[in-house]
Design a protein around this motif. Structure first.
Motif, PDB file in Angstrom:
ATOM      1  N   GLU A  44      18.288  -4.136 -11.954  1.00  0.00           N
ATOM      2  CA  GLU A  44      17.909  -5.478 -11.575  1.00  0.00           C
ATOM      3  C   GLU A  44      17.412  -5.460 -10.151  1.00  0.00           C
ATOM      4  O   GLU A  44      17.999  -4.807  -9.288  1.00  0.00           O
ATOM      5  N   LEU A  45      16.338  -6.185  -9.906  1.00  0.00           N
ATOM      6  CA  LEU A  45      15.839  -6.262  -8.548  1.00  0.00           C
ATOM      7  C   LEU A  45      16.749  -7.198  -7.750  1.00  0.00           C
ATOM      8  O   LEU A  45      17.113  -8.266  -8.230  1.00  0.00           O
ATOM      9  N   THR A  46      17.107  -6.759  -6.548  1.00  0.00           N
ATOM     10  CA  THR A  46      17.993  -7.599  -5.753  1.00  0.00           C
ATOM     11  C   THR A  46      17.202  -8.618  -4.945  1.00  0.00           C
ATOM     12  O   THR A  46      17.758  -9.557  -4.407  1.00  0.00           O
ATOM     13  N   GLY A  47      15.913  -8.410  -4.843  1.00  0.00           N
ATOM     14  CA  GLY A  47      15.101  -9.298  -4.024  1.00  0.00           C
ATOM     15  C   GLY A  47      14.874  -8.749  -2.628  1.00  0.00           C
ATOM     16  O   GLY A  47      14.069  -9.271  -1.875  1.00  0.00           O
ATOM     17  N   GLY A  48      15.585  -7.686  -2.277  1.00  0.00           N
ATOM     18  CA  GLY A  48      15.420  -7.102  -0.952  1.00  0.00           C
ATOM     19  C   GLY A  48      14.331  -6.037  -0.944  1.00  0.00           C
ATOM     20  O   GLY A  48      13.836  -5.619  -1.987  1.00  0.00           O
ATOM     21  N   TYR A  49      13.927  -5.634   0.245  1.00  0.00           N
ATOM     22  CA  TYR A  49      12.899  -4.611   0.397  1.00  0.00           C
ATOM     23  C   TYR A  49      13.398  -3.514   1.327  1.00  0.00           C
ATOM     24  O   TYR A  49      14.173  -3.772   2.228  1.00  0.00           O
ATOM     25  N   THR A  50      12.949  -2.325   1.124  1.00  0.00           N
ATOM     26  CA  THR A  50      13.222  -1.241   2.059  1.00  0.00           C
ATOM     27  C   THR A  50      11.910  -0.557   2.380  1.00  0.00           C
ATOM     28  O   THR A  50      11.197  -0.125   1.472  1.00  0.00           O
ATOM     29  N   ARG A  51      11.568  -0.501   3.656  1.00  0.00           N
ATOM     30  CA  ARG A  51      10.374   0.253   4.014  1.00  0.00           C
ATOM     31  C   ARG A  51      10.780   1.688   4.299  1.00  0.00           C
ATOM     32  O   ARG A  51      11.732   1.933   5.019  1.00  0.00           O
ATOM     33  N   ALA A  52      10.085   2.615   3.687  1.00  0.00           N
ATOM     34  CA  ALA A  52      10.476   4.009   3.823  1.00  0.00           C
ATOM     35  C   ALA A  52       9.260   4.862   4.141  1.00  0.00           C
ATOM     36  O   ALA A  52       8.128   4.496   3.814  1.00  0.00           O
ATOM     37  N   LEU A  53       9.516   5.988   4.790  1.00  0.00           N
ATOM     38  CA  LEU A  53       8.442   6.948   5.015  1.00  0.00           C
ATOM     39  C   LEU A  53       8.042   7.514   3.655  1.00  0.00           C
ATOM     40  O   LEU A  53       8.891   7.899   2.861  1.00  0.00           O
ATOM     41  N   ASN A  54       6.745   7.537   3.403  1.00  0.00           N
ATOM     42  CA  ASN A  54       6.279   7.911   2.075  1.00  0.00           C
ATOM     43  C   ASN A  54       5.711   9.325   2.089  1.00  0.00           C
ATOM     44  O   ASN A  54       4.606   9.552   2.567  1.00  0.00           O
ATOM     45  N   VAL A  55       6.467  10.266   1.586  1.00  0.00           N
ATOM     46  CA  VAL A  55       5.929  11.623   1.449  1.00  0.00           C
ATOM     47  C   VAL A  55       5.814  11.960  -0.030  1.00  0.00           C
ATOM     48  O   VAL A  55       6.106  13.057  -0.451  1.00  0.00           O
ATOM     49  N   VAL A  62       0.830  -1.193   0.000  1.00  0.00           N
ATOM     50  CA  VAL A  62       0.000   0.000   0.000  1.00  0.00           C
ATOM     51  C   VAL A  62       0.871   1.251   0.000  1.00  0.00           C
ATOM     52  O   VAL A  62       1.864   1.318   0.713  1.00  0.00           O
ATOM     53  N   ALA A  63       0.506   2.228  -0.794  1.00  0.00           N
ATOM     54  CA  ALA A  63       1.208   3.510  -0.774  1.00  0.00           C
ATOM     55  C   ALA A  63       0.612   4.370   0.327  1.00  0.00           C
ATOM     56  O   ALA A  63      -0.029   5.369   0.076  1.00  0.00           O
ATOM     57  N   GLY A  64       0.785   3.945   1.554  1.00  0.00           N
ATOM     58  CA  GLY A  64       0.208   4.651   2.690  1.00  0.00           C
ATOM     59  C   GLY A  64       1.229   5.569   3.323  1.00  0.00           C
ATOM     60  O   GLY A  64       2.030   6.196   2.632  1.00  0.00           O
ATOM     61  N   ARG A  65       1.203   5.605   4.652  1.00  0.00           N
ATOM     62  CA  ARG A  65       2.163   6.442   5.368  1.00  0.00           C
ATOM     63  C   ARG A  65       3.586   6.010   5.035  1.00  0.00           C
ATOM     64  O   ARG A  65       4.488   6.830   4.897  1.00  0.00           O
ATOM     65  N   THR A  66       3.776   4.709   4.924  1.00  0.00           N
ATOM     66  CA  THR A  66       5.078   4.225   4.488  1.00  0.00           C
ATOM     67  C   THR A  66       4.875   3.438   3.212  1.00  0.00           C
ATOM     68  O   THR A  66       3.757   3.091   2.863  1.00  0.00           O
ATOM     69  N   ILE A  67       5.957   3.151   2.567  1.00  0.00           N
ATOM     70  CA  ILE A  67       5.860   2.377   1.343  1.00  0.00           C
ATOM     71  C   ILE A  67       7.058   1.442   1.297  1.00  0.00           C
ATOM     72  O   ILE A  67       8.113   1.748   1.852  1.00  0.00           O
ATOM     73  N   GLN A  68       6.850   0.296   0.670  1.00  0.00           N
ATOM     74  CA  GLN A  68       7.933  -0.666   0.616  1.00  0.00           C
ATOM     75  C   GLN A  68       8.552  -0.664  -0.774  1.00  0.00           C
ATOM     76  O   GLN A  68       7.886  -0.965  -1.762  1.00  0.00           O
ATOM     77  N   LEU A  69       9.819  -0.307  -0.810  1.00  0.00           N
ATOM     78  CA  LEU A  69      10.509  -0.261  -2.089  1.00  0.00           C
ATOM     79  C   LEU A  69      11.097  -1.629  -2.388  1.00  0.00           C
ATOM     80  O   LEU A  69      11.544  -2.331  -1.486  1.00  0.00           O
ATOM     81  N   LEU A  70      11.110  -1.988  -3.662  1.00  0.00           N
ATOM     82  CA  LEU A  70      11.858  -3.166  -4.071  1.00  0.00           C
ATOM     83  C   LEU A  70      13.263  -2.682  -4.390  1.00  0.00           C
ATOM     84  O   LEU A  70      13.448  -1.833  -5.262  1.00  0.00           O
ATOM     85  N   ASP A  71      14.237  -3.202  -3.677  1.00  0.00           N
ATOM     86  CA  ASP A  71      15.606  -2.730  -3.910  1.00  0.00           C
ATOM     87  C   ASP A  71      16.047  -3.109  -5.311  1.00  0.00           C
ATOM     88  O   ASP A  71      15.709  -4.173  -5.805  1.00  0.00           O
ATOM     89  N   ARG A  72      16.780  -2.230  -5.917  1.00  0.00           N
ATOM     90  CA  ARG A  72      17.287  -2.553  -7.248  1.00  0.00           C
ATOM     91  C   ARG A  72      18.702  -2.009  -7.396  1.00  0.00           C
ATOM     92  O   ARG A  72      19.093  -1.061  -6.724  1.00  0.00           O
ATOM     93  N   THR A  73      19.453  -2.642  -8.267  1.00  0.00           N
ATOM     94  CA  THR A  73      20.791  -2.156  -8.549  1.00  0.00           C
ATOM     95  C   THR A  73      20.946  -2.062 -10.053  1.00  0.00           C
ATOM     96  O   THR A  73      20.179  -2.649 -10.799  1.00  0.00           O
ATOM     97  N   GLY A  74      21.920  -1.323 -10.447  1.00  0.00           N
ATOM     98  CA  GLY A  74      22.159  -1.202 -11.875  1.00  0.00           C
ATOM     99  C   GLY A  74      23.509  -0.574 -12.090  1.00  0.00           C
ATOM    100  O   GLY A  74      24.121  -0.058 -11.150  1.00  0.00           O
ATOM    101  N   PRO A  75      23.987  -0.613 -13.315  1.00  0.00           N
ATOM    102  CA  PRO A  75      25.267   0.033 -13.607  1.00  0.00           C
ATOM    103  C   PRO A  75      25.127   1.547 -13.468  1.00  0.00           C
ATOM    104  O   PRO A  75      24.024   2.072 -13.410  1.00  0.00           O
ATOM    105  N   ASP A  76      26.252   2.212 -13.426  1.00  0.00           N
ATOM    106  CA  ASP A  76      26.249   3.651 -13.191  1.00  0.00           C
ATOM    107  C   ASP A  76      25.476   4.431 -14.239  1.00  0.00           C
ATOM    108  O   ASP A  76      24.950   5.494 -13.955  1.00  0.00           O
TER     109      ASP A  76
END
Ligand SMILES: Cc1ncc(COP(=O)(O)O)c(C=O)c1O
Lengths: 702, 548
Positions: free
Chosen positions: A255-266, A235-249
């Motif tokens: 590419e999705l790393t498979g990890g998640y980051t929960r962040a404050l969603n403003v 849910v894009a609520g008060r917080t949101i869960q990002l799918l971690d991704r990496t890529g070249p510079d």
């Protein structure tokens, strides 16, 4: 006199003190750390307390006067704690850990405090709503009523300008980027042809995207690509869960790393916090899916008009205080398919220069002539009106058949509010038809959440066409057009969407019904919401009394929990959003940032200028470098959505944010602002002072 | 020179900055002479003259930097017609008088009789939509043959379950456009599912199919490009063509010879004119929304390669309807979907959820993520509509039997109605009116069947069936009324809901002729189909037969 009416927001009969529920967190080296009320109030503070909170004042005063030392202040927090929470709240370990070290908080302490900050509330609350989706915040003083205060300017025509060196640096950055881009293109096309194949002619086909058109995207935007379109889940609520991704510079792929980051969603347009997977609205949607399925099936005019569509349209009309309304399955299409049904060749559309792309799309389809005026400048509009009416159509000088002026209630990139009182005056004098797009203002602005008309106390029936979307405040999807019955009937016949586009899907309709009804409250059960003194002044001076929804307009199978039915929860949401918006907007200004927009706007753009800072800002908010590591996701916007030099970060606040969230955001901005040299205005307060004086800042004019 | 007029008003510039300003001016002058040699320099010069007259050095810098970007913008933007040479100077008093005098027309016109008919005949469904619906709260159940429910997904229980699960994880709305935290994992999954289902490199989803169609076309076709389009394309495509401002050439609906003729004409013209190679597109529909005819895809592909066009194919109707697994007309004809440059489709019809998509190469899809307004400037699709669409695709993939049921139903229905057609259908269902038959707008074929009163151009595999009258009354209005009578008769006598094809009279580029629209679903039983087709046949004979 308006102050007192706007303030009191207590819905219980207990009279809590003005002490905040959570103490502010003290940082090393900043002495003024405890919240304003744990110290003896300054003359100014207490004056405002007297003015703004008659009911709480005595109690607050007693509490603060007894709390002379810091230790007793801390104890005081313990004792008064219970008064704020409806349901036997207890302080969690977080709060006590702050309390025990409030004088000398080390960075480890802070990190510890914030470890599970986004998921777990400070107080235990008996509710099924997840704290990560909708933050719990019971303090009745952190509420505000969004309403026009004639003493505050509605729209400053000249925005604050940064110092010249910032402008020069910005121009030079772009110059550098453009030159580098062309150099890379020049060599790239010669030595790495395979990478440019889609930009060049091949086998007799012209390039699909012209090299020139895509220059900005390839050479400027691409450098920021890791800040855009970040994939999320949940849910894009008060917080949101990002799918971690990496890529070249070079951001060529992620590419999705498979990890998640929960962040404050403003960042999401979740103004009233209705984006939620639990609670009364979600339960209603659940029931609707079981009953109706998920398909809106074909176009409305074939047999895809459900009873649910009629019920929603009636409720929307009632919500807005107009005769009739019509819903469309997409907000963008609401503009793009209905404007052509209103105007055609020989008509003139006058449009604000910053109007949304969907409006421009619709106007282009209509075949009407188009003129634009300077953003939100009512004098420019008047000058233009005088010119076009007196000159008539180009070449023939025949009078225009009709003139439709299209404006937005709240501008999504600027945070500026439409100057409705002046706009209505012009309308009376120049007889144009008014089309107000309330995509962002509906639900988010006004004491009753009814948008700009409500905010300024203007009868919505005076505006010919009211348009808005459900994607924002209501956590649903689609849009509406509302107005007189003749207008809506006409649009039903001529709107492209009615004849050819899919109808709105039942779960979406239900989300609209439930969220809207909970803002309005439902009559007859449990008559007026508690807190009788509310809006006394506004109701008297207001031509339209926005009443509750009648239970007969709602589907019979609908069952909403009591706090939604009686409108208390809706009211709380409106008031929390109003407080949060005003608090952050004022706070950032005090910290010396250049901030655009109205202070009552939940959209708060903070100016960054240099393109490189956009990237840094976004990354530094996500990967915080201070003691507190709670990630924050922000939206950065640049050309072409804004003028080239005024790149900005745009915060969208929500009723689901707690005051602590805003405090944290302010601290984060302060950190990053110092690191990136963003405080181009005059800093008049330190961040901890801002946090301590939150209520005062919100209540004051400036 | 423009620069001189600029530096003559350095009102608010601090003195120490003046040398810097002069330096910049000279840099600018040298650059300007270089500019003159660059094509497009007049545009830049015009821009300089009009911008920032009172802030000279700022505009100098700005001009250098923005010029490139602004040029892009100028190409595609409505600037509105300014007053220009035609301006008449008036005194304030005269203006006031003119303002007082001016009387605008009413915002909305009075509805006419046909409008009233249209409004009053829109049925309301009480309770859930689906194959069998109620038209009043306590009324009888009727068979619904008006909604695109090809595979019965509208009532699919599995999809409901998935929707509830999604609700409990994602809520309803996404509260943001896909660029700003509105790209959810389920969107990416659906895009992958669509791409792999069709066999294209990638796909991009939109929040509404109508908006997708009308926004994808202008994302690629710009002013000066050439679009060759079928005259029978749907309204959404018309809107896309209109926004693109490209040069549009029409070819006769479904007529491949005419298509080739138009392509040759364009080629000849371009040879004559010379100049830059422009982008060229063919725009057509898989199964046409306006009459159910099917595009002759192999022929179009052949022509597209021969004349170097790109093909934009709208499969809003055919996706989920034709082909062994419902992959649309590429599967029907057995050509790889990747040969079509852009396939547009709808999740609202074939998959019974909501939204639209465009499938094609990576470049095609990624370009839209930044350049297609309905994708950039609109909130993304609600999560539950995406997950259920994924579910529907997996059902299509795993249950090809659904398609054969649907086709059998269509055939049965068409066979029963063919008694009223000019050329009755043979037993095996081989259409005597083939896919390359004439358009609704063309004179119908000779009439060996003397009972013939209708004409169905729709393809024999199309679940979307349009029925046209052979000898319509003289006016469109009378014809619409007649068709409405048929609709009313069918619903009251046979409990079958069909509809007149709803049009936006007065707003269409080519006014389609009035028709009846029938949608077949695989969830109808053979009995129901028989009953419905017979009922419709009787009603047609009763209402339209008596006129002769
Ligand atoms: C002013 C305005 N109108 C219309 C829209 C489109 O709404 P939706 O996102 O629901 O398509 C937006 C959304 O960004 C908007 O800001």
């Amino acid at each position: 006199m308006g102050r007192s009416a706007r303030r009191s927001g207590v819905t219980s009969d207990r009279s809590p003190s003005s002490r905040p529920l959570f103490p502010s967190i003290s940082l090393k080296g900043s002495p003024t750390t405890s919240s304003s009320v744990s110290e003896p109030p300054s003359a100014r503070t207490s004056l405002i307390n007297v003015l703004s909170r008659p009911r709480h004042h005595a109690h607050a005063h007693a509490a603060t006067s007894s709390a002379s030392g810091s230790s007793s202040a801390d104890a005081g927090i313990f004792t008064t704690e219970d008064e704020f929470s409806d349901m036997s709240s207890t302080i969690s370990s977080y709060a006590s850990s702050i309390l025990s070290s409030s004088r000398e908080a080390s960075s480890e302490d802070i990190a510890k405090v914030y470890r599970d900050y986004l998921e777990t509330p400070f107080v235990k609350i008996k509710t099924s709503v997840k704290h990560s989706e909708f933050g719990h915040c019971n303090n009745p003083n952190w509420r505000w009523t969004s309403q026009w205060n004639p003493d505050e300017p509605i729209h400053a025509l000249e925005e604050e300008r940064p110092p010249y060196h910032v402008l020069i640096a910005t121009y030079l950055s772009y110059l550098l980027l453009i030159v580098l881009g062309h150099v890379r293109d020049f060599f790239g096309k010669r030595f790495r042809q395979s990478h440019y194949s889609h930009l060049m002619e091949h086998d007799g086909y012209a390039a699909l995207n012209s090299d020139f058109d895509s220059f900005y995207v390839r050479r400027l935007k691409k450098r920021l690509d890791d800040c855009f379109a970040r994939p999320v889940t949940g849910v894009a609520g008060r917080t949101i869960q990002l799918l971690d991704r990496t890529g070249p510079d070079d951001n060529s792929s992620f590419e999705l790393t498979g990890g998640y980051t929960r962040a404050l969603n403003v960042s999401s347009y979740n103004y009233l916090g209705f984006a939620s997977s639990t609670g009364g609205c979600a339960d209603a949607v659940d029931a609707a899916i079981r009953r109706y399925g998920i398909s809106g099936a074909g176009p409305r005019h074939d047999a895809s008009t459900l009873d649910l569509h009629h019920q929603t349209e009636k409720l929307v009309a009632r919500f807005l205080g107009v005769e009739a309304a019509m819903v469309v399955s997409m907000g963008f299409a609401t503009n793009s398919t209905n404007i052509p049904a209103l105007v055609s060749k020989g008509c003139l559309v006058i449009s604000d220069e910053f109007n949304h792309a969907s409006i421009r799309f619709g106007v282009r389809l209509s075949g009407a002539s188009l003129r634009t005026f300077k953003h939100n400048d009512m004098h420019a509009l008047e000058a233009l009106l005088r010119e076009v009416i007196s000159q008539g159509q180009p070449r023939t000088h025949r009078p225009w058949k009709k003139i439709l002026v299209i404006v937005e209630g709240l501008y999504s990139m600027e945070g500026s509010l439409l100057n409705l009182p002046m706009f209505m005056e012009l309308k009376r004098r120049y007889k144009f038809y008014a089309y107000v797009d309330e995509a962002h203002s509906i639900g988010a602005i006004g004491p009753n959440g009814r948008g700009v008309c409500d905010y300024f106390g203007i009868d919505p029936r005076e505006i010919d066409v009211l348009m808005g979307t459900f994607t924002k405040s209501f956590g649903a999807a689609g849009g509406y057009i509302a107005g007189s019955k003749e207008l809506i009937d006409r649009l039903r016949l001529r709107s492209h969407a009615m004849a050819y586009a899919e109808s709105m899907s039942p779960p979406v309709l239900t989300q609209i019904l439930a969220s809207m009804a909970s803002i309005m409250g439902v009559a007859p059960p449990l008559a007026a919401p508690a807190g009788e003194e509310l809006d006394t002044m506004s109701v008297a001076s207001r031509p339209t009394a926005y009443g509750p929804a009648s239970s007969s307009t709602l589907p019979s199978w609908f069952s909403l929990p009591t706090p939604l039915l009686n409108g208390t929860e809706g009211r709380e949401k409106l008031r929390r959003l109003a407080f949060n918006s005003r608090y952050l907007s004022s706070g950032l200004r005090k910290l010396g940032f250049i901030v655009y927009g109205h202070r009552d706007s939940p959209i708060i753009p903070l100016l960054l200028y240099q393109p490189a800072k956009m990237h840094y800002f976004s990354q530094m908010m996500l990967k915080r470098f201070g003691a507190d590591k709670t990630p924050i996701v922000v939206v950065i916007v640049a050309y072409p959505a804004t003028p080239l030099i005024t790149s900005r970060v745009r915060f969208c606040l929500s009723a689901s944010h707690t005051k602590n969230d805003i405090d944290m955001l302010l601290r984060a901005c302060d950190e990053v602002g110092d690191a990136l040299d963003l405080k181009h205005g005059k800093q008049t307060m330190k961040v901890e002072e801002v946090i301590a004086a939150a209520e005062e800042l919100v209540a004051s004019n400036f | 020179m423009s620069t001189q007029s600029h530096s003559s008003s350095p009102t608010d510039i601090p003195a120490p900055l003046l040398p810097l300003l002069q330096l910049l001016s000279s840099v600018f002058l040298t650059l300007q002479s270089t500019f003159k040699r660059i094509p497009g320099s007049p545009i830049i010069v015009r821009y300089i003259k009009s911008s920032y007259q009172d802030d000279p050095w700022r505009s100098l810098l700005e001009v250098l930097l923005i010029a490139f970007a602004v040029r892009t913008l100028l190409m595609g933007r409505t600037r509105g017609e300014g007053a220009g040479k035609n301006f008449i100077k008036l005194t304030e008093k005269e203006i006031d008088e003119l303002v007082d005098e001016w009387k605008p027309q009413p915002l909305v016109e009075e509805p006419n009789d046909l409008d009233h008919l249209t409004l009053s005949t829109v049925p309301t469904i009480y309770g859930p939509n689906g194959a069998r619906v109620k038209l009043s709260p306590a009324g009888k159940t009727v068979l619904n043959m008006t909604i695109p429910n090809w595979q019965g997904f509208v009532e699919n229980e599995k999809m409901k379950q998935v929707a509830i699960e999604t609700l409990r994880n994602y809520g309803v709305g996404t509260c943001g456009p896909s660029g700003f935290y509105g790209t959810i994992d389920v969107h990416m999954k659906l895009e992958e599912d669509i791409a792999s289902f069709l066999g294209t490199e990638a796909a991009i989803i939109y929040a509404q199919a109508f908006a997708a169609v009308s926004s994808v076309i202008p994302a690629f076709a710009k002013r000066g490009d050439i679009i060759v389009a079928d005259r029978g394309v749907n309204f959404a495509i018309h809107k896309g063509l209109q926004i693109s401002r490209s040069t549009i050439r029409w070819y006769a609906h479904g007529d491949m010879k005419d298509l080739e003729r138009v392509l040759q004409n364009v080629e000849r013209e371009q040879k004559r004119k010379g100049g830059k190679l422009t982008k060229k597109f063919i725009v057509a529909e898989g199964v046409f929304e306006n009459d159910g005819m099917m595009l002759e895809l192999p022929k179009v592909l052949e022509l597209k390669y021969k004349y170097k066009y790109r093909l934009i194919l709208d499969e809003s109707q055919s996706f989920g309807m034709v082909g062994a697994h419902g992959r649309g007309i590429t599967e029907h004809y057995g050509v790889p979907a990747s040969e079509v440059d852009m396939i547009l489709g709808s999740m609202a019809t074939g998959l019974a959820t909501g939204g639209g998509f465009c499938a094609g190469s990576y470049h095609v899809c990624n370009h839209q993520r930044i350049n297609s307004s309905a994708s950039v400037f609109s909130a993304s699709l609600p999560a539950m509509l995406a997950t259920t669409a994924s579910t529907a695709i997996s059902i299509l993939n795993s249950q090809p039997a659904l398609q054969s049921t649907l086709q059998a139903n269509i055939l049965l229905f068409r066979q029963i109605l063919s008694k009223l057609e000019p050329l009755p259908m043979t037993e095996s269902g081989v259409p005597t009116i083939g896919s390359s038959s004439t358009a609704g707008s063309m004179p119908p074929p000779p009439v060996p069947n003397k009972d013939a009163i209708i004409h169905i151009p729709s393809h024999i595999n199309s679940a979307l069936i349009h029925i046209f009258l052979l000898n319509p009354p003289p006016t469109t209005e009378a014809e619409e009324r007649l068709l409405q009578e048929v609709v009313d008769e069918v619903v009251s006598k046979s409990d079958v809901l069909i509809t007149r094809a709803r049009r936006l009279r007065g707003q269409e580029i080519f006014e389609p002729e009035p028709s009846l629209k029938v949608c077949i679903s695989s969830s109808f039983s053979r009995k129901e189909i028989e009953k419905a087709a017979k009922g419709l046949r009787e009603a047609l004979v009763k209402v339209c037969g008596k006129k002769r």
